[in-house]
Scaffold this motif. Sequence first.
Motif, PDB file in Angstrom:
ATOM      1  N   HIS B  90     -11.921-135.089  -7.046  1.00 14.66           N
ATOM      2  CA  HIS B  90     -12.675-134.274  -6.092  1.00 14.66           C
ATOM      3  C   HIS B  90     -12.038-134.445  -4.716  1.00 14.66           C
ATOM      4  CE1 HIS B  90     -16.297-133.282  -8.556  1.00 14.66           C
ATOM      5  NE2 HIS B  90     -15.779-134.236  -9.289  1.00 14.66           N
ATOM      6  N   LYS B  99     -13.142-127.589  -0.258  1.00 19.82           N
ATOM      7  CA  LYS B  99     -13.140-128.588  -1.334  1.00 19.82           C
ATOM      8  C   LYS B  99     -12.328-128.075  -2.510  1.00 19.82           C
ATOM      9  CE  LYS B  99     -17.693-130.292  -0.197  1.00 19.82           C
ATOM     10  NZ  LYS B  99     -19.053-130.513  -0.647  1.00 19.82           N
ATOM     11  N   LEU B 101     -11.397-129.141  -6.873  1.00 21.07           N
ATOM     12  CA  LEU B 101     -11.545-130.027  -8.020  1.00 21.07           C
ATOM     13  C   LEU B 101     -10.299-129.908  -8.890  1.00 21.07           C
ATOM     14  CD1 LEU B 101     -13.198-131.911  -9.824  1.00 21.07           C
ATOM     15  CD2 LEU B 101     -14.362-129.926 -10.742  1.00 21.07           C
TER      16      LEU B 101
END
Lengths: 166, 176
Positions: B90, B99, B101
């Motif tokens: 993450h 963000k 992943l």
Amino acid sequence: MGLLDKEFSDGNILITTTEDLFNWARLSSLWQVGFGLACCAIEMMATSASHYDFDRFGVIPRPSPRQSDVIIVSGTVTLKMALRVKRLYEQMPDPKYVISMGSCSNCGGPYWEHGYHVLKGVDRVIPVDVYVPGCPPRPEALLEGLLKLQEKIRYESITKKKNEVV
Amino acid sequence: MKSFEEIVEILKNYFSDTSIEPKSDVKFEPYIIIPPQEIDKVCLFLRDNSELYFDSLVNLSAVDDFNGQKIKDEQGNEIMQGGTMSVYYHLESIKYRHKLLLRVITERDNPVVNSVTSVWNSSNWHEREAFDLFGIKFLNHPDLRRILMPYDWEFGYPLRKDYQNPEFYQGMKVPY
């Protein structure tokens, strides 16, 4: 206490039995090992703090097991820690007492089934005198446990073994 | 702030198509599959690229996918042969507030993944944890030891789905 009150004119003389004197001395200053394992240790610290004041029963944390009388196993005993707890206990001088505080230390608590890392009860490595239930026990419960331990010590005998005393 | 598609686009300009495999048709957060030998290079790029600037590794965790073939061992216990294990990364850019992943898929029988400790030092203990509980070996990790279980634990990796707890450890009974 088998005191003969006002039997002697000199007020500095008290008469009692050795057993009673020793037991009274032992139960009145139970110095604990200054060590905590998990959330129960927070409650133990709260018990030591001014509101509940463990010190009024003569309990003060000692930084060395060699100066201690009682070990309060406060929290989850992992397999890794169990060996260290055992070593701490072995370093304490006799007579020594153990209070198992909280469900984890009593029987594994919530980790009883899937806790691959948890010892299911500290009594598998060291002998326990008093079990205090709770998750975590409130300070009152720990105080009750301490009073039970004091009661146990009060009726100890030099000639009889510790286990025979109810 | 960059969207998932924009991040994939930047990555695809720099890396070959075989090493970047975006997955956006998933129930939850979309992720990118990276081969285990290239994760450190991709991560270094993600950190140092001025448009992306992923300066924070929020979490690194492993998952036992348990998708191989179930067989019985000599004691009659069901164990898994083949299949995969995954490591999830993450990432977050504190500067740009986006963000990402990442997922690395590795063989379950011999899980080896390149370490990202040279990119984010905070991954050191996370990778040790994944090694301790899942047995994933991180290449070029500076100090790959067990972190939670005892150092002399020799009964396997506890969070694998076919893990069997031992009867005794150092003379102490383990089951309830």
